[in-house]
Enzyme design. Structure first.
Site, short mmCIF file in Angstrom:
data_model
loop_
_atom_site.label_atom_id
_atom_site.label_comp_id
_atom_site.label_asym_id
_atom_site.label_seq_id
_atom_site.Cartn_x
_atom_site.Cartn_y
_atom_site.Cartn_z
N HIS A 128 0.86 -1.18 0.00
CA HIS A 128 0.00 0.00 0.00
C HIS A 128 0.90 1.23 0.00
O HIS A 128 2.02 1.20 0.52
CB HIS A 128 -0.87 -0.04 1.27
CG HIS A 128 -1.95 0.97 1.33
ND1 HIS A 128 -1.73 2.30 1.66
CD2 HIS A 128 -3.30 0.87 1.14
CE1 HIS A 128 -2.86 2.96 1.66
NE2 HIS A 128 -3.84 2.11 1.35
N ASP A 205 3.07 -4.47 8.02
CA ASP A 205 1.79 -3.77 7.91
C ASP A 205 0.69 -4.82 8.03
O ASP A 205 0.45 -5.60 7.11
CB ASP A 205 1.73 -3.05 6.56
CG ASP A 205 0.37 -2.43 6.26
OD1 ASP A 205 -0.56 -2.59 7.08
OD2 ASP A 205 0.23 -1.79 5.20
N GLN A 208 -4.49 -5.25 6.73
CA GLN A 208 -5.40 -6.15 6.04
C GLN A 208 -5.47 -7.53 6.70
O GLN A 208 -6.45 -8.25 6.54
CB GLN A 208 -4.97 -6.31 4.57
CG GLN A 208 -5.14 -5.06 3.74
CD GLN A 208 -6.58 -4.61 3.65
OE1 GLN A 208 -7.49 -5.43 3.59
NE2 GLN A 208 -6.79 -3.31 3.62
N LYS A 231 -10.74 -1.51 10.37
CA LYS A 231 -10.85 -2.71 9.54
C LYS A 231 -11.21 -3.94 10.37
O LYS A 231 -11.39 -5.03 9.85
CB LYS A 231 -9.54 -2.95 8.78
CG LYS A 231 -9.19 -1.82 7.81
CD LYS A 231 -7.93 -2.12 7.04
CE LYS A 231 -7.42 -0.90 6.30
NZ LYS A 231 -8.28 -0.47 5.18
N CYS A 369 -4.71 2.23 -3.78
CA CYS A 369 -3.48 2.76 -3.14
C CYS A 369 -2.34 1.76 -3.25
O CYS A 369 -1.52 1.61 -2.33
CB CYS A 369 -3.73 3.13 -1.69
SG CYS A 369 -4.86 4.51 -1.47
#
Length: 411
Positions: A128, A205, A208, A231, A369
């Site tokens: 991202h 990261d 997700q 999320k 993104c």
């Protein structure tokens, strides 16, 4: 919440927990397939926000009065819930942030004082923009060099190439746990182990991944892990940075202000202990507390139950979508989660998304993104359908019907 949630997922009961799923969009029942952008919120999360501002609203850590103490206890309890969820060794290794992007920038800023010209950073080709741009800015400030782990046509990282670019010059590696654009689950444990062999730190990261996978930060031996609450059925504007205690002590504060200090004079300021060193100013108190509420909710459902059900949705949707002539799925990794990015030959993804919206179906269109991924496939973007545990196979059938209708209108 009914006891039916505890052992197996009672999808009908779960859907009743989410008031937005009952609304109409453009005269049609809402089908929400944009979960990779943000998840919907159960009523108890919404109620927790109202309860905080109705009965608990006060600044934390600074007051001797009862409201302040109660708010402080609730906020710090949420930190402990997050510590346990991600299995951090200490609660002070959990730093509240405004979200994943904030957490990444905190680490990037901290490394400004630790890097020299000629040092190297490694990023993956499927990141991202939030896990690319801060590091590019860091390289510009320090003279460090950014290297890229390439990906293949299936949307998988080429680990043999990663091994080639690792060296004694490598200081930091940053990779997403799951690709937001492709759904690929990256082999982060292997990536972390290989980086540590060269003395490099690793930031993952987890934005997700966190809705689908319960990351154990100690088992992974990861140095930094970042997530966003929104999320994970939580509110927007709050997230966490997990950092190993040794690294958090080594990095300088990201911001100066109240709360992050021990003593202040005009001659010298000393910083507070962890975690407050990185939490300058009045935080998103409500957001932090309610993040804890959201964590409780998904843990009552059971992360394994969630993963199993979402995998069923992924398999079913993949099979149904591939029945449509001219439809191509981008991201066919062996190990992936409930995200499907696709295009139909001769049709711009925006046009498909617009028609699906008229049918009440929310999908994401564009480059998500993650423009380098789109450049790799030589496409302007994709239609992305991303599923959560409150979605159903019937909704997927409706999506397929909608895509066929859009295709017939546009070709």
């Amino acid at each position: 919440m009914s006891t039916a949630h505890i052992n197996t997922l009672d999808i009908k009961a779960i859907r009743n927990d989410f008031p937005i799923l009952a609304r109409m969009v453009n005269g049609k029942p809402l089908v929400y397939f944009d979960n990779a952008a943000t998840s919907q919120k159960p009523q108890l999360v919404i109620d927790a926000i109202v309860h905080y501002y109705s009965y608990l609203n006060a600044n934390i850590h600074r007051g001797v009065h009862s409201l302040s103490q109660e708010a402080t206890d609730a906020y710090e309890n949420a930190r402990i819930k997050l510590q346990k969820h991600f299995n951090a060794a200490h609660s002070h290794e959990i730093i509240f942030t405004s979200g994943t992007t904030h957490g990444i920038n905190m680490v990037a800023n901290g490394f400004s004082s630790l890097l020299n010209k000629g040092d190297e950073l490694i990023v993956s080709a499927m990141e991202h923009h939030s896990n690319i741009v801060p590091w590019q800015m860091l390289c510009e400030r320090t003279g460090a060099t950014l290297k890229v782990i390439p990906m293949n046509e299936n949307g998988e990282l080429v680990i043999s190439e990663y091994e080639k670019i690792l060296s004694e010059k490598t200081k930091l590696v940053f990779v997403n746990h799951i690709s937001n654009a492709l759904g690929t689950i990256n082999p982060i444990k292997d990536i972390i182990r290989k980086a540590h062999a060269f003395g490099a730190a690793v930031l993952i990261d987890g934005a997700q991944a966190a809705p689908h996978i319960k990351a154990d930060v100690q088992a992974l031996d990861v140095d930094f892990y970042v997530v966003s609450a929104h999320k994970m059925c939580g509110p927007t504007g709050v997230g966490i940075l997990y950092g190993k205690e040794a690294w958090l002590k080594k990095l300088p504060p990201y911001q100066g202000g109240g709360e992050m200090i021990a003593e202040v004079s005009f001659e010298k300021t000393t910083y507070a202990d962890l975690p407050h060193k990185f939490e300058a100013g009045t935080p998103n108190i409500c957001g932090g507390i309610v993040f804890g509420t959201a964590i409780d909710y998904i843990n009552k459902l059971g992360m394994e139950n969630i993963a199993s059900y979402e995998n069923q949705l992924l398999e079913y949707a993949t099979k149904r979508l591939l029945e449509i002539n001219g439809l191509k799925i981008y991201g066919t990794a062996t190990n992936k989660t409930s995200v499907i990015s696709f295009n139909i030959d001769g049709i711009h993804p925006y046009d498909i998304g617009s028609i699906l919206d008229k049918l009440g179906i929310a999908v994401r269109t564009g480059h998500h993104c993650a423009q380098p991924i789109m450049d790799f496939y030589k496409i302007p973007g994709t239609v992305r359908a991303s599923f959560s545990f409150y979605n159903t196979k019937e909704e997927i059938d409706y999506l397929v019907e909608g895509i066929i209708q859009a295709k017939n209108m546009l070709l």
